[in-house]
Design an enzyme around this catalytic site. Sequence first.
Site, PDB file in Angstrom:
ATOM      1  N   LYS A 141       0.861  -1.187   0.000  1.00 36.41           N
ATOM      2  CA  LYS A 141       0.000   0.000   0.000  1.00 36.41           C
ATOM      3  C   LYS A 141       0.893   1.231   0.000  1.00 36.41           C
ATOM      4  O   LYS A 141       1.810   1.319   0.816  1.00 36.41           O
ATOM      5  CB  LYS A 141      -0.856   0.062   1.273  1.00 36.41           C
ATOM      6  N   TYR A 160     -15.077   2.179   5.766  1.00 34.63           N
ATOM      7  CA  TYR A 160     -15.279   3.608   6.024  1.00 34.63           C
ATOM      8  C   TYR A 160     -15.971   4.256   4.831  1.00 34.63           C
ATOM      9  O   TYR A 160     -15.477   4.161   3.705  1.00 34.63           O
ATOM     10  CB  TYR A 160     -13.937   4.303   6.270  1.00 34.63           C
ATOM     11  N   CYS A 216      -4.589   1.987  -8.324  1.00 38.84           N
ATOM     12  CA  CYS A 216      -4.900   0.555  -8.364  1.00 38.84           C
ATOM     13  C   CYS A 216      -6.393   0.233  -8.430  1.00 38.84           C
ATOM     14  O   CYS A 216      -6.851  -0.318  -9.421  1.00 38.84           O
ATOM     15  CB  CYS A 216      -4.259  -0.147  -7.180  1.00 38.84           C
ATOM     16  N   ARG A 226      -3.186  10.000  -8.679  1.00 36.86           N
ATOM     17  CA  ARG A 226      -3.863   9.284  -9.770  1.00 36.86           C
ATOM     18  C   ARG A 226      -5.298   8.937  -9.349  1.00 36.86           C
ATOM     19  O   ARG A 226      -5.521   8.357  -8.303  1.00 36.86           O
ATOM     20  CB  ARG A 226      -3.082   8.018 -10.140  1.00 36.86           C
TER      21      ARG A 226
HETATM   22  N1  LIG Z   1       1.287   1.907  -6.758  1.00 38.08           N
HETATM   23  C1  LIG Z   1       0.819   0.922  -6.004  1.00 38.08           C
HETATM   24  O1  LIG Z   1       0.414   1.110  -4.847  1.00 38.08           O
HETATM   25  C2  LIG Z   1       0.780  -0.473  -6.543  1.00 38.08           C
HETATM   26  C3  LIG Z   1       0.584  -1.547  -5.659  1.00 38.08           C
HETATM   27  C4  LIG Z   1       0.566  -2.855  -6.174  1.00 38.08           C
HETATM   28  C5  LIG Z   1       0.705  -3.052  -7.540  1.00 38.08           C
HETATM   29  N2  LIG Z   1       0.876  -1.985  -8.381  1.00 38.08           N
HETATM   30  C6  LIG Z   1       1.065  -2.255  -9.795  1.00 38.08           C
HETATM   31  O2  LIG Z   1       2.460  -2.178 -10.075  1.00 38.08           O
HETATM   32  C7  LIG Z   1       2.674  -1.643 -11.391  1.00 38.08           C
HETATM   33  C8  LIG Z   1       3.549  -0.391 -11.305  1.00 38.08           C
HETATM   34  O3  LIG Z   1       2.833   0.592 -10.574  1.00 38.08           O
HETATM   35  P1  LIG Z   1       3.538   1.917 -10.044  1.00 38.08           P
HETATM   36  O4  LIG Z   1       2.531   2.623  -9.204  1.00 38.08           O
HETATM   37  O5  LIG Z   1       4.869   1.583  -9.485  1.00 38.08           O
HETATM   38  O6  LIG Z   1       3.742   2.695 -11.429  1.00 38.08           O
HETATM   39  P2  LIG Z   1       4.612   4.007 -11.715  1.00 38.08           P
HETATM   40  O7  LIG Z   1       3.948   4.708 -12.823  1.00 38.08           O
HETATM   41  O8  LIG Z   1       4.896   4.721 -10.430  1.00 38.08           O
HETATM   42  O9  LIG Z   1       6.024   3.427 -12.215  1.00 38.08           O
HETATM   43  C9  LIG Z   1       6.193   2.772 -13.422  1.00 38.08           C
HETATM   44  C10 LIG Z   1       7.595   3.094 -13.927  1.00 38.08           C
HETATM   45  O10 LIG Z   1       7.870   2.275 -15.069  1.00 38.08           O
HETATM   46  C11 LIG Z   1       8.658   3.050 -15.959  1.00 38.08           C
HETATM   47  N3  LIG Z   1       8.635   2.438 -17.284  1.00 38.08           N
HETATM   48  C12 LIG Z   1       7.641   2.424 -18.220  1.00 38.08           C
HETATM   49  N4  LIG Z   1       8.011   1.724 -19.305  1.00 38.08           N
HETATM   50  C13 LIG Z   1       9.252   1.261 -19.055  1.00 38.08           C
HETATM   51  C14 LIG Z   1      10.167   0.459 -19.784  1.00 38.08           C
HETATM   52  N5  LIG Z   1       9.863  -0.012 -20.990  1.00 38.08           N
HETATM   53  N6  LIG Z   1      11.365   0.180 -19.225  1.00 38.08           N
HETATM   54  C15 LIG Z   1      11.688   0.652 -18.005  1.00 38.08           C
HETATM   55  N7  LIG Z   1      10.862   1.408 -17.268  1.00 38.08           N
HETATM   56  C16 LIG Z   1       9.658   1.715 -17.775  1.00 38.08           C
HETATM   57  C17 LIG Z   1       8.074   4.438 -15.865  1.00 38.08           C
HETATM   58  O11 LIG Z   1       8.972   5.430 -16.331  1.00 38.08           O
HETATM   59  C18 LIG Z   1       7.790   4.535 -14.369  1.00 38.08           C
HETATM   60  O12 LIG Z   1       8.888   5.095 -13.670  1.00 38.08           O
HETATM   61  C19 LIG Z   1       1.291  -1.397 -11.967  1.00 38.08           C
HETATM   62  O13 LIG Z   1       0.908  -2.519 -12.693  1.00 38.08           O
HETATM   63  C20 LIG Z   1       0.420  -1.263 -10.724  1.00 38.08           C
HETATM   64  O14 LIG Z   1      -0.924  -1.639 -10.975  1.00 38.08           O
HETATM   65  C21 LIG Z   1       0.931  -0.708  -7.906  1.00 38.08           C
END
Ligand SMILES: NC(=O)c1ccc[n+]([C@@H]2O[C@H](COP(=O)([O-])OP(=O)(O)OC[C@H]3O[C@@H](n4cnc5c(N)ncnc54)[C@H](O)[C@@H]3O)[C@@H](O)[C@H]2O)c1
Length: 447
Positions: A157, A257, A266, A334
Site C-alpha cells: 500500500k 469507512y 490501483c 492518480r
Molecule cells: N502503486 C501501487 O500502490 C501499486 C501496488 C501494487 C501493484 N501496483 C502495480 O504495479 C505496477 C507499477 O505501478 P507503479 O505505481 O509503481 O507505477 P509508476 O507509474 O509509479 O512506475 C512505473 C515506472 O515504469 C517506468 N517504465 C515504463 N516503461 C518502461 C520500460 N519499458 N522500461 C523501463 N521502465 C519503464 C516508468 O517510467 C515509471 O517510472 C502497476 O501494474 C500497478 O498496478 C501498484
Amino acid sequence: MKLAIVGTGYVGLVTGACLAEVGNDVLCVDVDPAKIEILNSGGIPIYEPGLEKMVADNKAAGRLRFTTDPEEGVAHGLFQFIAVGTPPDEDGSADLKHVLAVARSIGQHMAEYRIVIDKSTVPVGTADRVAEEIRAAQAERHEAVEFDVVSNPEFLKEGAAIEDFMRPDRIIVGTDNPRTGELLRLLYAPFNRSHDRLFLMDVRSAELTKYAANAMLATKISFMNELSNIADAVGADIEKVRVGIGSDPRIGFQFIYPGCGYGGSCFPKDVRALEQTALRLGYSPQLLSAVEAVNLDQKNVLFRKLKSYFAGELADRTIALWGLAFKPNTDDMREASSRKLMEALWGAGASIRAFDPVAAKEAQRIYGNRPDLYLAESAADALRGSDVLVIVTEWSQFRSPDFDLIRKTLKHPAVFDGRNMFDPQMVSRFGLSYFSIGRPDRHPEIA
Ligand SMILES: NC(=O)c1ccc[n+]([C@@H]2O[C@H](COP(=O)([O-])OP(=O)(O)OC[C@H]3O[C@@H](n4cnc5c(N)ncnc54)[C@H](O)[C@@H]3O)[C@@H](O)[C@H]2O)c1
C-alpha cells in the site's frame, strides 16, 4: 542474489530498495532519464515514508544502483522483475504496452537463463504473452535461450509500502516450474521468517489473485458508500451503522469507512480491467460494474453538497480544499477524488485554494499554473479568503484543527468533510455548519 527491477516507480523502487536492504545486489532500470538522474544524484522522485533513507543507505552500501540502460539490466542478474505501469486502455482494460516492451527488451538482450517476474498488476494470460514476446525477440536474432515467466503480484500500500514489503501478509508466486518456485522462495526467505506466507500456485491463479484482492477491497468501500447514501435518505448515521456491523467478526472494521470515493493507481483501474477481462470472455460481471459505478457517483457527492449549500451558484466562489493526494501519506494523485471535485468546481466557475502536506508539487505538475488554483503553504493559508472548507484526504494533521480559526477565517462558516473525520456535534459547537458523508447535516448550536 543479483536482480534487476525494470520500472522504478512506487512499486519498483520500493521492491528494489527492500530487496537490497536484505543484502541482494539490485539494479533498477527505468526509461525515464529524469527519474534516474534524480536517484543517481541522491534525490527521490516520489514521496513514500522511510524510502529516501533506505535508498540512500543501500546506495551507499553499493547494493542498489540505477540505470536507463536495459541491456545492463538484463545482463545484471538471474531475476528480472517487471514493475512498469499498466495504465487503463481506452476501454478500461489494462494497457500492456510497457510490460511487453520490457519483455521484448529482455528477449533482445538475454544471453543466459533468466527468471522473468511479472510484478506489475496484469490480466490473466499476461505471463503467456510475456513469454511469447521474449521468444519472438529471441527468434529475430536466431537465439533460443531458456527462461521462465513467473507471476508475483505486489500487494503493498502506498504510504506504508516499506512495512508491507518487509512484513507481507502473503507472497503470491505463480509458476508451473517447481525449481523456479524454490528459487523465488529463497529470494523471499528474509521476508518470510515467522511463518510461511508464500503461496505457490499456477500462473493464472496468481494473476487473478491480485485482481480479486483489489476488487474485494473496492467492493467493501462501494458497499459502504452506497449504504451512506441510503443513510442520508432515511436520516440514519452511517458511522453508527459502521460500528454496528464492523463488530461482527465476519464483517470486520477494516475498509468499511464511507467517504467521497476511492482513487489511486490501483482500485479504479484494476476493477475496470477485471471487468473487461470478464466481458471479453463473455461473462457480464454485474457486481464489478456496480462497484465502479457507485464509486464514480460517490466522487461527485461533495460537489453536490456544495452546490446545494450555495443554491446552485458556485461561480466566483472560493473553496478551501484540504487534501489533494488520493489518500494520506502519499503524493500520488492518480484518480484522486480531489481531482474530480476540483474539475467540477472549475467547471462551475469556482476557484480553489488547496493545501496538501506533500502533493502540491504533483498538483502543479498535473494542472500547471492556472488562476483558479492556488496551492497554499499551509492549512490556514488555504482558508484565507475562502467561502467554505472541504476536506478530501484524511491526513492526520487535519484531525484536530483549530475550529475557531476556521470559523473566523471562512466567509461562510461551513465545513464539508468527505472522510467523516469529526464528531458532528463537536464541530457545530464551534459555530460551524458541518456536512459529512451519510450523517445528518449539523448547524451551529445557538449559545
Ligand atoms: N502503486 C501501487 O500502490 C501499486 C501496488 C501494487 C501493484 N501496483 C502495480 O504495479 C505496477 C507499477 O505501478 P507503479 O505505481 O509503481 O507505477 P509508476 O507509474 O509509479 O512506475 C512505473 C515506472 O515504469 C517506468 N517504465 C515504463 N516503461 C518502461 C520500460 N519499458 N522500461 C523501463 N521502465 C519503464 C516508468 O517510467 C515509471 O517510472 C502497476 O501494474 C500497478 O498496478 C501498484
